[in-house]
Design a protein around this motif. Structure first.
Motif, PDB file in Angstrom:
ATOM      1  N   PHE A   1       1.347   9.869  -4.273  1.00 37.29           N
ATOM      2  CA  PHE A   1       0.256  10.740  -3.857  1.00 37.29           C
ATOM      3  C   PHE A   1       0.405  11.273  -2.438  1.00 37.29           C
ATOM      4  CE2 PHE A   1      -1.248   7.506  -6.818  1.00 37.29           C
ATOM      5  CZ  PHE A   1      -1.651   8.318  -7.868  1.00 37.29           C
ATOM      6  N   LEU A   2       1.375  10.761  -1.698  1.00 41.18           N
ATOM      7  CA  LEU A   2       1.579  11.160  -0.305  1.00 41.18           C
ATOM      8  C   LEU A   2       2.984  11.726  -0.126  1.00 41.18           C
ATOM      9  CD1 LEU A   2      -0.019   8.024   1.428  1.00 41.18           C
ATOM     10  CD2 LEU A   2      -1.130  10.185   0.820  1.00 41.18           C
ATOM     11  N   THR A   3       3.210  12.383   0.995  1.00 40.45           N
ATOM     12  CA  THR A   3       4.502  13.029   1.247  1.00 40.45           C
ATOM     13  C   THR A   3       5.560  12.093   1.810  1.00 40.45           C
ATOM     14  OG1 THR A   3       3.885  13.663   3.497  1.00 40.45           O
ATOM     15  CG2 THR A   3       3.360  15.235   1.721  1.00 40.45           C
TER      16      THR A   3
ATOM     17  N   ILE B   1       0.838  -1.189   0.000  1.00 41.79           N
ATOM     18  CA  ILE B   1       0.000   0.000   0.000  1.00 41.79           C
ATOM     19  C   ILE B   1       0.879   1.247   0.000  1.00 41.79           C
ATOM     20  CG2 ILE B   1      -1.689   1.330   1.319  1.00 41.79           C
ATOM     21  CD1 ILE B   1      -2.849  -1.383   2.260  1.00 41.79           C
ATOM     22  N   ALA B   2       1.914   1.253   0.819  1.00 37.19           N
ATOM     23  CA  ALA B   2       2.806   2.419   0.895  1.00 37.19           C
ATOM     24  C   ALA B   2       3.445   2.705  -0.465  1.00 37.19           C
ATOM     25  CB  ALA B   2       3.876   2.205   1.958  1.00 37.19           C
TER      26      ALA B   2
ATOM     27  N   ALA C   1       2.228   9.154   9.224  1.00 38.05           N
ATOM     28  CA  ALA C   1       0.914   9.555   9.742  1.00 38.05           C
ATOM     29  C   ALA C   1      -0.064   9.797   8.596  1.00 38.05           C
ATOM     30  CB  ALA C   1       1.047  10.815  10.595  1.00 38.05           C
ATOM     31  N   GLU C   2       0.448  10.265   7.480  1.00 37.55           N
ATOM     32  CA  GLU C   2      -0.409  10.509   6.320  1.00 37.55           C
ATOM     33  C   GLU C   2      -0.930   9.180   5.758  1.00 37.55           C
ATOM     34  OE1 GLU C   2      -0.288  13.408   2.416  1.00 37.55           O
ATOM     35  OE2 GLU C   2       1.591  12.589   3.160  1.00 37.55           O
ATOM     36  N   LEU C   3      -0.060   8.199   5.678  1.00 36.11           N
ATOM     37  CA  LEU C   3      -0.466   6.870   5.222  1.00 36.11           C
ATOM     38  C   LEU C   3      -1.461   6.264   6.211  1.00 36.11           C
ATOM     39  CD1 LEU C   3      -0.257   4.526   3.234  1.00 36.11           C
ATOM     40  CD2 LEU C   3       1.723   3.710   4.534  1.00 36.11           C
ATOM     41  N   ALA C   4      -1.206   6.415   7.499  1.00 33.13           N
ATOM     42  CA  ALA C   4      -2.116   5.886   8.526  1.00 33.13           C
ATOM     43  C   ALA C   4      -3.493   6.535   8.429  1.00 33.13           C
ATOM     44  CB  ALA C   4      -1.522   6.097   9.911  1.00 33.13           C
ATOM     45  N   ALA C   5      -3.540   7.812   8.073  1.00 32.24           N
ATOM     46  CA  ALA C   5      -4.827   8.499   7.925  1.00 32.24           C
ATOM     47  C   ALA C   5      -5.650   7.886   6.787  1.00 32.24           C
ATOM     48  CB  ALA C   5      -4.609   9.991   7.671  1.00 32.24           C
TER      49      ALA C   5
END
Length: 134
Positions: free
Chosen positions: A58-60, A51-52, A64-68
C-alpha cells in the motif's frame, strides 16, 4: 456507451470494490481519528509480520511515508517501534470490533465457500500476472 453490470469486466469490479472498501474503512475509522493504513499498522504490530512488510503493498517504500502512518500511533502511545503497547492493544481490541462489523456487512450474503473461491481465483490471477512478460 452504457455498460450493464452484467457486462462490466473484472477490472471494473476490482476497482469499484477497492474504492468502496477504502471509503468504508476510512469512514468507520475516522471516528477514532485513524486511517485505514494506521489500522493495518496496529493489526500488523499484533502479528508476526513487521509493519513495513504488512503495509508494503500500500506504500511506495519511502520511509517517510511509513513514518507518516506510524508516528501518530507512537504519539498516541499505541506503538513503541514495531510493538503494540498495552494502550495500543486495548485500542486494537476496540477497533477490531468495528472492523469485524464492517467485514460482516461487506460479506453479507456471501458464503464462506464463495468467499474462499473468490480469493483463490484472485490469488491465481495475481500469480499469473506476476509471472507474465508483456
Amino acid at each position: 456507451m452504457y455498460m450493464s453490470d452484467d457486462n462490466k469486466p473484472i477490472g471494473w469490479w476490482l476497482k469499484e470494490v477497492d474504492r468502496l472498501l477504502e471509503d468504508s474503512f476510512e469512514r468507520v475509522l475516522a471516528a477514532d481519528g485513524l486511517t485505514r493504513r494506521q489500522w493495518q499498522a496496529l493489526n500488523a504490530a499484533a502479528g508476526p509480520e513487521s509493519i513495513a512488510a504488512a503495509l508494503a503493498p500500500f506504500l511506495t517504500g519511502d520511509p517517510a511515508e511509513l513514518a507518516a502512518v506510524t508516528d501518530p500511533l507512537v504519539e498516541r502511545g499505541w506503538l513503541s517501534g514495531d510493538e503494540l503497547t498495552a494502550a495500543g492493544l486495548e485500542a486494537l481490541e476496540a477497533l477490531t470490533a468495528k472492523v469485524q462489523a464492517l467485514r460482516r456487512r461487506v460479506t453479507a450474503g456471501v458464503s464462506d465457500q464463495e468467499y474462499g473461491a473468490t480469493v483463490g481465483v484472485l490469488r491465481r490471477m495475481t500469480e499469473n500476472l506476476r509471472g507474465s512478460v508483456v
